[in-house]
Enzyme design. Sequence first.
Site, PDB file in Angstrom:
ATOM      1  N   ASP A 174     -30.811  26.634  -1.570  1.00  0.00           N
ATOM      2  CA  ASP A 174     -29.362  26.318  -0.915  1.00  0.00           C
ATOM      3  C   ASP A 174     -28.839  27.804  -0.578  1.00  0.00           C
ATOM      4  O   ASP A 174     -29.091  28.743  -1.103  1.00  0.00           O
ATOM      5  CB  ASP A 174     -28.608  25.276  -1.783  1.00  0.00           C
ATOM      6  CG  ASP A 174     -28.444  25.666  -3.356  1.00  0.00           C
ATOM      7  OD1 ASP A 174     -28.753  26.870  -3.417  1.00  0.00           O
ATOM      8  OD2 ASP A 174     -27.988  24.975  -3.975  1.00  0.00           O
ATOM      9  N   HIS A 197     -31.546  30.212  -4.671  1.00  0.00           N
ATOM     10  CA  HIS A 197     -30.194  29.929  -4.435  1.00  0.00           C
ATOM     11  C   HIS A 197     -29.573  30.845  -3.845  1.00  0.00           C
ATOM     12  O   HIS A 197     -29.207  32.074  -4.739  1.00  0.00           O
ATOM     13  CB  HIS A 197     -29.667  29.536  -6.088  1.00  0.00           C
ATOM     14  CG  HIS A 197     -30.161  28.412  -6.598  1.00  0.00           C
ATOM     15  ND1 HIS A 197     -30.109  26.872  -5.993  1.00  0.00           N
ATOM     16  CD2 HIS A 197     -31.217  27.971  -7.630  1.00  0.00           C
ATOM     17  CE1 HIS A 197     -30.611  26.115  -6.584  1.00  0.00           C
ATOM     18  NE2 HIS A 197     -31.400  26.773  -7.587  1.00  0.00           N
ATOM     19  N   ASN A 241     -41.358  28.514 -12.342  1.00  0.00           N
ATOM     20  CA  ASN A 241     -40.241  28.682 -11.236  1.00  0.00           C
ATOM     21  C   ASN A 241     -39.057  29.413 -11.817  1.00  0.00           C
ATOM     22  O   ASN A 241     -38.786  29.529 -12.991  1.00  0.00           O
ATOM     23  CB  ASN A 241     -39.858  27.136 -11.331  1.00  0.00           C
ATOM     24  CG  ASN A 241     -38.961  26.763 -10.282  1.00  0.00           C
ATOM     25  OD1 ASN A 241     -39.254  27.080  -9.130  1.00  0.00           O
ATOM     26  ND2 ASN A 241     -37.612  26.007 -10.787  1.00  0.00           N
ATOM     27  N   GLU A 276     -37.452  29.632 -15.287  1.00  0.00           N
ATOM     28  CA  GLU A 276     -36.378  30.608 -15.735  1.00  0.00           C
ATOM     29  C   GLU A 276     -36.638  31.347 -17.027  1.00  0.00           C
ATOM     30  O   GLU A 276     -35.737  31.518 -17.872  1.00  0.00           O
ATOM     31  CB  GLU A 276     -34.913  29.893 -15.755  1.00  0.00           C
ATOM     32  CG  GLU A 276     -34.697  29.506 -14.359  1.00  0.00           C
ATOM     33  CD  GLU A 276     -33.058  28.753 -14.479  1.00  0.00           C
ATOM     34  OE1 GLU A 276     -32.560  28.863 -15.564  1.00  0.00           O
ATOM     35  OE2 GLU A 276     -32.642  28.360 -13.211  1.00  0.00           O
ATOM     36  N   GLU A 314     -35.709  25.244  -4.514  1.00  0.00           N
ATOM     37  CA  GLU A 314     -34.467  24.915  -4.822  1.00  0.00           C
ATOM     38  C   GLU A 314     -33.614  25.555  -3.807  1.00  0.00           C
ATOM     39  O   GLU A 314     -32.278  25.949  -4.161  1.00  0.00           O
ATOM     40  CB  GLU A 314     -33.979  25.314  -6.219  1.00  0.00           C
ATOM     41  CG  GLU A 314     -34.943  24.638  -7.423  1.00  0.00           C
ATOM     42  CD  GLU A 314     -34.245  24.802  -8.558  1.00  0.00           C
ATOM     43  OE1 GLU A 314     -33.222  25.339  -8.863  1.00  0.00           O
ATOM     44  OE2 GLU A 314     -35.126  24.527  -9.647  1.00  0.00           O
TER      45      GLU A 314
HETATM   46  C1  XIL Z   1     -28.662  21.913 -11.835  1.00  0.00           C
HETATM   47  C2  XIL Z   1     -28.299  20.472 -11.325  1.00  0.00           C
HETATM   48  O1  XIL Z   1     -28.340  20.741  -9.992  1.00  0.00           O
HETATM   49  C3  XIL Z   1     -27.205  20.155 -11.760  1.00  0.00           C
HETATM   50  O2  XIL Z   1     -26.953  18.861 -11.553  1.00  0.00           O
HETATM   51  C4  XIL Z   1     -27.085  20.228 -13.351  1.00  0.00           C
HETATM   52  O3  XIL Z   1     -25.713  20.107 -13.814  1.00  0.00           O
HETATM   53  C5  XIL Z   1     -27.551  21.495 -13.982  1.00  0.00           C
HETATM   54  O4  XIL Z   1     -29.012  21.875 -13.296  1.00  0.00           O
HETATM   55  N1  XIL Z   1     -31.832  25.905 -11.404  1.00  0.00           N
HETATM   56  C6  XIL Z   1     -32.629  24.983 -11.725  1.00  0.00           C
HETATM   57  C7  XIL Z   1     -32.107  23.325 -11.699  1.00  0.00           C
HETATM   58  O5  XIL Z   1     -33.939  25.005 -12.269  1.00  0.00           O
HETATM   59  O6  XIL Z   1     -32.772  22.576 -12.672  1.00  0.00           O
HETATM   60  C8  XIL Z   1     -30.688  23.749 -11.957  1.00  0.00           C
HETATM   61  O7  XIL Z   1     -29.821  21.998 -11.248  1.00  0.00           O
HETATM   62  C9  XIL Z   1     -29.995  24.549 -10.773  1.00  0.00           C
HETATM   63  C10 XIL Z   1     -30.545  25.897 -11.194  1.00  0.00           C
END
Ligand code: XIL
Length: 347
Positions: free
Chosen positions: A268, A237, A201, A160, A266
């Site tokens: 979802d 996401h 990422n 990020e 990641e």
């Molecule tokens: C999130 C986790 O899922 C949570 O448990 C934690 O509290 C915060 O981080 N982008 C990312 C991840 O790269 O590391 C994040 O994970 C979600 C967003």
Amino acid sequence: MKPLIIAMALVLAAPLPANAQTHPRTPRDLRQLAQQNGIRIGSAVDLTALREEADYRKVLNREFSHVTGENAMKWESVEPERGTYTWEDADALVANARRHDQKVRGHTLVWHNQLPAWLTTGVEQGTIDDAQLRDILRDHITTEVRRYRGKIRAWDVVNEIVDDDGAMRQSIWLTHLGPGYVADAFRWAHRADPHAKLYLNDYNLEWNSAKIETTYNLIKDLKAQGVPIHGIGFQGHLGIQYDYPADWANVMRRFADLGLEVAVTELDVRMVLPVTPEKLATQADYYRRALTDCLSVSACREFTVWGFTDRHSWVPGWFDGEGAACLLDENLAPKPAYQALLAVRRS
Ligand code: XIL
């Protein structure tokens, strides 16, 4: 017996060909689906659940051939006090992965979130100056990558680092080390494990053109300088209240054309609660499209979801009134999205 009956009896008695019982075209689970399509399907792992919930453990190890620690490898997890390392969770993840033929994504080395307090307050209060900060970052990367040398397929080296408006993200790294920290981070990681695939990422890279352009140009520059960067991770996401990012496969292809490996890291697909059958159907379609997009790009090797069960998902805690973002429900029953994935084939 008449000849016809004898023939039928022989056919019925004959052993089935090896592949007939399993219908190779219809995978029995995500692991087999991944194998049939030449990728790995992964999940983020909650280490407490892995330790304490036998049903969670069983499903994770049956379904997934790639894993990412949801929090276990983040800086605040591995070095909560300066110089005191807590590797238990990260070690447990890697050990479990080895036992179950799972590749591992290391997540993440350089990020602006989940940094230990000793580091952020030290920088704020000036007890850690810029030169020291650079040394601290180099040591962190070197220590963690070396520890898992040969055991991590891919590292999210930077996470990020570009903002939604296309500017480099303001963070202690940019402010105190300047933009060169990105190249440094990749070089240090490469030195510590020359075989690991090193990734940038980010989220919203699926559709946000300002972010895509900056990231694309940044990687092009890094490559021109000979910086060891090998992959681009699309967090993915998504939420069904937004349109599906229809251009995603093209974006993947653009980055692949820079010579990069591609991963969905990641995924979802959240929804505004309550859950309805219509929303679950839309969610299934988003998951299906995401996998279809990944499979349409030959450089896309990994398709990882950010948790596989609604029992353990970051969504309700981070997005007010939203949830139900995973493939399985809280009781680990497959949702329509799981079934939709099983039906996807490389076109
Ligand atoms: C999130 C986790 O899922 C949570 O448990 C934690 O509290 C915060 O981080 N982008 C990312 C991840 O790269 O590391 C994040 O994970 C979600 C967003």
